[in-house]
Design a protein around this motif. Structure first.
Motif, short mmCIF file in Angstrom:
data_model
loop_
_atom_site.label_atom_id
_atom_site.label_comp_id
_atom_site.label_asym_id
_atom_site.label_seq_id
_atom_site.Cartn_x
_atom_site.Cartn_y
_atom_site.Cartn_z
N GLU A 227 71.90 11.53 -25.05
CA GLU A 227 71.75 10.58 -23.95
C GLU A 227 73.03 9.78 -23.75
OE1 GLU A 227 68.54 7.14 -22.53
OE2 GLU A 227 68.02 8.57 -24.12
N PHE A 228 73.61 9.31 -24.86
CA PHE A 228 74.86 8.56 -24.79
C PHE A 228 75.98 9.44 -24.22
CE2 PHE A 228 78.88 7.10 -26.64
CZ PHE A 228 78.83 5.74 -26.39
N ARG A 229 76.03 10.69 -24.64
CA ARG A 229 77.10 11.57 -24.20
C ARG A 229 77.06 11.83 -22.70
NH1 ARG A 229 78.01 17.99 -25.75
NH2 ARG A 229 79.90 18.24 -24.46
N VAL A 230 75.88 12.12 -22.17
CA VAL A 230 75.81 12.46 -20.74
C VAL A 230 76.09 11.25 -19.87
CG1 VAL A 230 73.30 12.15 -20.47
CG2 VAL A 230 74.51 13.77 -19.02
N ILE A 231 75.60 10.07 -20.26
CA ILE A 231 75.88 8.87 -19.48
C ILE A 231 77.38 8.59 -19.48
CG2 ILE A 231 75.50 6.39 -19.28
CD1 ILE A 231 72.76 6.79 -20.56
N SER A 232 78.01 8.71 -20.64
CA SER A 232 79.45 8.49 -20.73
C SER A 232 80.22 9.47 -19.87
CB SER A 232 79.91 8.60 -22.19
OG SER A 232 79.25 7.66 -23.02
N ALA A 233 79.80 10.73 -19.87
CA ALA A 233 80.50 11.76 -19.10
C ALA A 233 80.39 11.54 -17.60
CB ALA A 233 79.95 13.14 -19.47
N LEU A 234 79.28 10.97 -17.15
CA LEU A 234 79.06 10.80 -15.71
C LEU A 234 79.72 9.54 -15.15
CD1 LEU A 234 75.31 11.89 -15.51
CD2 LEU A 234 77.28 13.12 -14.57
N ALA A 235 80.35 8.75 -16.00
CA ALA A 235 80.95 7.50 -15.55
C ALA A 235 81.99 7.71 -14.46
CB ALA A 235 81.55 6.75 -16.72
N SER A 236 82.65 8.86 -14.47
CA SER A 236 83.73 9.12 -13.51
C SER A 236 83.25 9.86 -12.26
CB SER A 236 84.83 9.96 -14.18
OG SER A 236 84.31 11.22 -14.61
N THR A 237 81.94 10.02 -12.10
CA THR A 237 81.38 10.78 -10.98
C THR A 237 80.69 9.83 -10.00
OG1 THR A 237 79.14 11.11 -11.87
CG2 THR A 237 80.89 12.59 -12.68
N PRO A 238 80.25 10.36 -8.84
CA PRO A 238 79.52 9.51 -7.89
C PRO A 238 78.12 9.11 -8.36
CG PRO A 238 80.52 11.40 -6.78
CD PRO A 238 80.63 11.66 -8.24
N VAL A 239 77.66 9.66 -9.47
CA VAL A 239 76.33 9.32 -9.98
C VAL A 239 76.40 7.96 -10.68
CG1 VAL A 239 74.43 10.04 -11.47
CG2 VAL A 239 75.85 11.77 -10.32
#
Length: 342
Positions: free
Chosen positions: A65-77
């Motif tokens: 959960e932590f990994r996916v949220i961190s990865a999406l920080a640079s996206t429009p999501v």
């Protein structure tokens, strides 16, 4: 709150781990992972940890959960800013992570959504679908999630996975759920394309939105995120929206939320799918099988929550009502599969 902290959170140990005194309160509404508002050194944070006891394998993985949220920080999501992941179970008794608190509202009740009016409810529902389409267009390799899952054979594995979870959550006979599982396994469709980032539990009350419904501030609860068929997000959303949020809810009405779906004055699910197609440029085709899978998945999750309740391992109120969810979900899932098999 006890001297040690709210249930499931040892404040003394957490304070020692962070090196500063902390206070915390349980954020109500969650039925699976536990979520707390934590104040540390004047900062408003949110802590997430697995539920107490009877944790289904892979369903409460804080690291993922932590990994996916961190990865999406640079996206429009829109996602919260992550702070720290702690895999050490000795700190509070389970792995956990911290993120910054996001201002806004979580709409779970019709008393919250009624004041929006029809136009703003429609706009909010469409913004929800635009955000989901944006998620599904993120290329996993470009955000470091290329190895986050295995899209090949995803749907078959989903049926097997939730069948296994069902077997671990049984506290009573569920013959119709078994029938739904068997028919799903016999009618698995081909995926529509390469794998996408799948949220796994996408719905309105897993979003933080502006109090007036004008914007989505963050997508929450990524515990079941993976790479797979994006249509599973749509099927599950329609299960929440048209089944639990519509006329078919029967005894399950309002167990998860009574502020979503046509029953609460929002557009019907077909209108949401049309918006998703327009936003993402993808023709999704019939979704009956994916809705049936959503019904099966929610029935299994509800049984797991109810099982934890029977063992005295839940924190909060209303968990006894999850006993009413399996029957209407299973009936709707079997009806949806009838069109696939016919």
């Amino acid at each position: 709150m006890t001297e040690e902290g709210p249930a499931g959170l040892d404040l003394r140990s957490l304070s020692g781990y962070l090196g500063t005194p902390v206070s915390a309160t349980l954020i109500p509404g969650g039925r699976s992972n536990l979520t707390y508002h934590v104040v540390a050194a004047g900062e408003d944070l949110v802590l997430r940890r697995p539920p107490l006891g009877h944790v289904l394998a892979t369903a409460h993985d804080m690291g993922r959960e932590f990994r996916v949220i961190s990865a999406l920080a640079s996206t429009p999501v829109p996602v919260p800013e992550t702070i720290r992941f702690c895999p050490d179970e000795t700190v509070i008794g389970a792995p956990f992570y911290l993120m910054r608190r996001v201002d806004g509202a979580v709409f779970r009740s019709h008393t919250q959504t009624d004041p929006l009016g029809a136009e703003r409810r429609r706009d909010l529902a469409f913004a929800m679908m635009d955000t989901l389409a944006a998620l599904h267009t993120v290329k996993p390799d470009e955000v470091g999630l290329g190895d986050f899952g295995h899209p090949d054979g995803f749907l078959a594995r989903q049926v097997r996975r939730w069948s296994g979870q069902l077997d671990k959550s049984r506290s009573r006979p569920l013959p119709d759920v078994d029938a739904l599982r068997d028919r799903l396994a016999a009618t698995i469709p081909e995926p529509i394309g390469p794998g996408a980032i799948v949220h796994g539990d996408y719905r309105l009350d897993n979003l933080i939105v502006a109090p007036d419904g004008s914007a989505i501030h963050a997508v929450l609860d990524w515990e079941m995120a993976t790479l797979g068929d994006p249509l599973t997000d749509l099927g599950l959303l329609l299960t929440y929206w048209d089944v639990l949020g519509g006329a078919a809810a029967a005894g399950a009405a309002g167990v998860v939320s009574d502020g979503i779906g046509p029953r609460a004055g929002f557009p019907i699910g077909a209108d949401l799918i049309d918006r998703y197609v327009a936003a993402g440029g993808v023709d999704v085709g019939p979704l009956d099988w994916h809705v049936a899978l959503g019904c099966f998945k929610l029935a299994v999750i509800a049984e797991g929550i109810y099982y934890r309740f029977t063992l005295g391992q839940t924190v909060g109120e209303g968990f006894e009502r999850f006993a009413d969810m399996a029957a209407p979900l299973t009936a709707h899932g079997l009806a949806a599969l009838a069109s696939v098999e016919g």
